[in-house]
Design a protein around this motif. Structure first.
Motif, PDB file in Angstrom:
ATOM      1  N   THR A 287      27.810 -95.788 -86.701  1.00  0.00           N
ATOM      2  CA  THR A 287      28.298 -96.472 -85.498  1.00  0.00           C
ATOM      3  C   THR A 287      28.495 -97.960 -85.780  1.00  0.00           C
ATOM      4  N   ALA A 288      27.551 -98.554 -86.525  1.00  0.00           N
ATOM      5  CA  ALA A 288      27.679 -99.976 -86.862  1.00  0.00           C
ATOM      6  C   ALA A 288      28.943-100.219 -87.684  1.00  0.00           C
ATOM      7  N   ALA A 289      29.243 -99.314 -88.613  1.00  0.00           N
ATOM      8  CA  ALA A 289      30.462 -99.460 -89.423  1.00  0.00           C
ATOM      9  C   ALA A 289      31.698 -99.318 -88.539  1.00  0.00           C
ATOM     10  N   MET A 290      31.628 -98.387 -87.564  1.00  0.00           N
ATOM     11  CA  MET A 290      32.750 -98.195 -86.636  1.00  0.00           C
ATOM     12  C   MET A 290      32.992 -99.489 -85.850  1.00  0.00           C
TER      13      MET A 290
ATOM     14  N   GLY B 134      30.081 -86.717 -85.871  1.00  0.00           N
ATOM     15  CA  GLY B 134      30.885 -87.271 -86.961  1.00  0.00           C
ATOM     16  C   GLY B 134      31.608 -88.519 -86.486  1.00  0.00           C
ATOM     17  N   PHE B 135      32.194 -89.218 -87.435  1.00  0.00           N
ATOM     18  CA  PHE B 135      32.950 -90.440 -87.126  1.00  0.00           C
ATOM     19  C   PHE B 135      34.240 -90.383 -87.939  1.00  0.00           C
ATOM     20  N   PHE B 136      35.355 -90.523 -87.255  1.00  0.00           N
ATOM     21  CA  PHE B 136      36.649 -90.545 -87.953  1.00  0.00           C
ATOM     22  C   PHE B 136      37.123 -91.982 -87.973  1.00  0.00           C
ATOM     23  N   TYR B 137      37.096 -92.584 -89.154  1.00  0.00           N
ATOM     24  CA  TYR B 137      37.549 -93.963 -89.304  1.00  0.00           C
ATOM     25  C   TYR B 137      39.039 -93.948 -89.635  1.00  0.00           C
ATOM     26  N   HIS B 138      39.821 -94.619 -88.800  1.00  0.00           N
ATOM     27  CA  HIS B 138      41.250 -94.751 -89.131  1.00  0.00           C
ATOM     28  C   HIS B 138      41.432 -95.947 -90.068  1.00  0.00           C
ATOM     29  N   PHE B 139      40.589 -96.020 -91.027  1.00  0.00           N
ATOM     30  CA  PHE B 139      40.689 -97.031 -92.079  1.00  0.00           C
ATOM     31  C   PHE B 139      39.955 -96.467 -93.300  1.00  0.00           C
ATOM     32  N   GLY B 140      40.041 -97.189 -94.394  1.00  0.00           N
ATOM     33  CA  GLY B 140      39.389 -96.715 -95.611  1.00  0.00           C
ATOM     34  C   GLY B 140      40.178 -95.595 -96.261  1.00  0.00           C
ATOM     35  N   GLY B 141      39.558 -94.969 -97.216  1.00  0.00           N
ATOM     36  CA  GLY B 141      40.224 -93.889 -97.930  1.00  0.00           C
ATOM     37  C   GLY B 141      39.602 -93.718 -99.298  1.00  0.00           C
TER      38      GLY B 141
END
Ligand SMILES: Cc1cc2nc3c(=O)[nH]c(=O)nc-3n(C[C@H](O)[C@H](O)[C@H](O)COP(=O)(O)OP(=O)(O)OC[C@H]3O[C@@H](n4cnc5c(N)ncnc54)[C@H](O)[C@@H]3O)c2cc1C
Length: 395
Positions: free
Chosen positions: A106-109, A141-148
């Motif tokens: 959550t903190a990363a989000m 879960g967490f879906f980050y629309h960044f990174g890869g």
């Protein structure tokens, strides 16, 4: 990997810009410089990818770095810019098995949101729809629309070949042993294949960066940690390969293998020069167990490959990219464990320092070497980063 396009047994006599180190940092820098027509020569003591750049998890999600925006901007363009495939795939899914893990993700989000990138929290059903190998016990879960993530070997090849396409030169099996200087400038590098003159120097030699900087009288504090990775047999390919969590980093390859690594790291006593030992240790069992917890429907998969690599660490975990104190034409770069993902951006930063004298697109003041001026002599012991026997590690 021998990536020399035109292997020439005779070492060149000189180059405008000499880069020591043919990992992702040195080769990305070489590519950024060569594409503008600069005369660049990259030297490596071994073969490309033999050290961390060929052994890492391929993650490109460094939202805590001042180079994050540039990392995110460049990766989707890299195949086109280089003219070679990196196998980059965008986005990252984090699976939380506990409330503690959910708090970290959550903190990363929130940090991503602060920097303009969106994410979604996923309930267990959504997780299982997106990640068929996930289990019934997943908390969220967490879906980050960044990174890869990308393929480290493909990426390294891309930098090396693209640099040579633009006229840059890459000489492997050519260890740098010292430097020549005059009037506050580095004028050449001494190598095991003779003296090579240069107008400008970049030291991007991974774990050996500290030792090489020391040959020019500068202190770059760093210690090494051994980290390991495992690869499973191929499994059905999921729609999103960038799934991790449970203390692991990694990805599913295009062929379907799960390739994962993760702590605890083992601190290494390292003389600063020789290639660190990279034996496999019981860390592997630890990683295998956590993969089975993260992706229970893959728990049956056999591990078919494993390796260890040395992660370079600065005292505060941030990269050093700076001019070497006392030398106006020498830049030093060591990436403190985040060098793969940042490599498109770090190469551009170093290009800016070498050609323009400062970075034109990000505030890199936190990468300056002077932040360690007041470091305690026993900083390593104070951090608890002492080498311990592998058998003493709690599995
Ligand atoms: C298991 C593992 C997993 C990782 N996972 C990730 C990840 O998911 N994402 C991420 O961003 N980062 C990750 N990293 C960290 C990342 O791999 C490194 O930060 C990055 O590869 C550093 O690249 P580099 O080019 O600076 O150094 P290196 O890859 O160490 O390359 C330095 C090169 O310099 C050469 N050299 C050294 N001394 C000399 C000399 N005297 N003369 C000539 N050449 C010399 C070496 O031979 C070497 O090829 C991981 C690392 C490991 C080990």
């Amino acid at each position: 990997m021998n990536l020399n396009r035109n292997p020439d047994p005779a070492a060149p006599k000189g180059a405008s810009i000499v880069i020591v180190g043919g990992g992702v940092t040195g080769l990305s820098t070489g590519w950024w410089l060569a594409r503008e027509g600069h005369d660049v020569l990259v030297l490596d003591k071994g073969v490309a990818g033999a050290e961390a750049s060929g052994r890492n998890g391929g993650g490109c999600t460094h939202h805590f770095s001042p180079l994050f925006r540039e990392e995110q901007r460049l990766w989707p363009m890299m195949d086109e810019l280089l003219g070679y495939p990196t196998e980059f795939q965008p986005n990252r899914i984090k699976l939380a098995l506990t409330e503690g893990q959910a708090g970290i993700y959550t903190a990363a989000m929130e940090n991503g949101a602060y920097q303009g990138f969106s994410s979604e929290r996923l309930d267990p059903r959504q997780v299982r729809d997106l990640v068929p190998l996930a289990g019934e016990d997943v908390l969220c879960g967490f879906f980050y629309h960044f990174g890869g993530h990308a393929n480290p070997h493909r990426t390294l090849q891309g930098y090396a070949w693209a640099m040579q396409d633009h006229g840059g030169r890459f000489l492997q099996s050519c260890a740098v042993t010292g430097f020549r200087t005059a009037d506050g400038r580095v004028t050449g590098v001494e190598t095991e294949r003779g003296l090579i003159a240069c107008d400008r120097l970049v030291i991007a030699a991974g774990p050996q960066t500290g030792w090489l900087a020391g040959r020019l009288g500068a202190a770059v504090p760093m210690v090494l940690a051994r980290a390991e990775m495992v690869v499973t047999e191929p499994l059905p390919v999921m729609r999103h390969g960038g799934v991790d969590g449970n203390g692991l980093y990694g990805r599913q390859t295009l062929r379907g293998n799960l390739a994962y690594g993760g702590g605890p790291h083992e601190w290494i006593d390292f003389d600063g020069v020789s290639t660190p030992e990279k034996p496999s240790t019981p860390l592997l069992g630890h990683i295998g167990r956590r993969i089975a917890e993260l992706l229970p429907k893959a728990a049956h998969a056999r591990i078919i490959r494993s390796w260890a690599g040395a992660i370079e660490n600065t005292p505060d975990g941030r990269p050093v990219i700076d001019f070497l104190p006392g030398w106006e034409n020498a830049v030093v770069a060591t990436m403190s464990g985040v060098g793969f993902g940042l490599s498109p951006a770090s190469g551009r930063v170093i290009r800016d320092l070498v050609i323009d004298g400062s970075c034109g697109f990000a505030d890199i003041s936190s990468f300056r070497l002077e932040r360690f001026d007041a470091l305690e002599p026993d900083w390593r012991a104070l951090q608890g980063w002492q080498a311990i026997a592998p058998q003493a590690i709690v599995r």
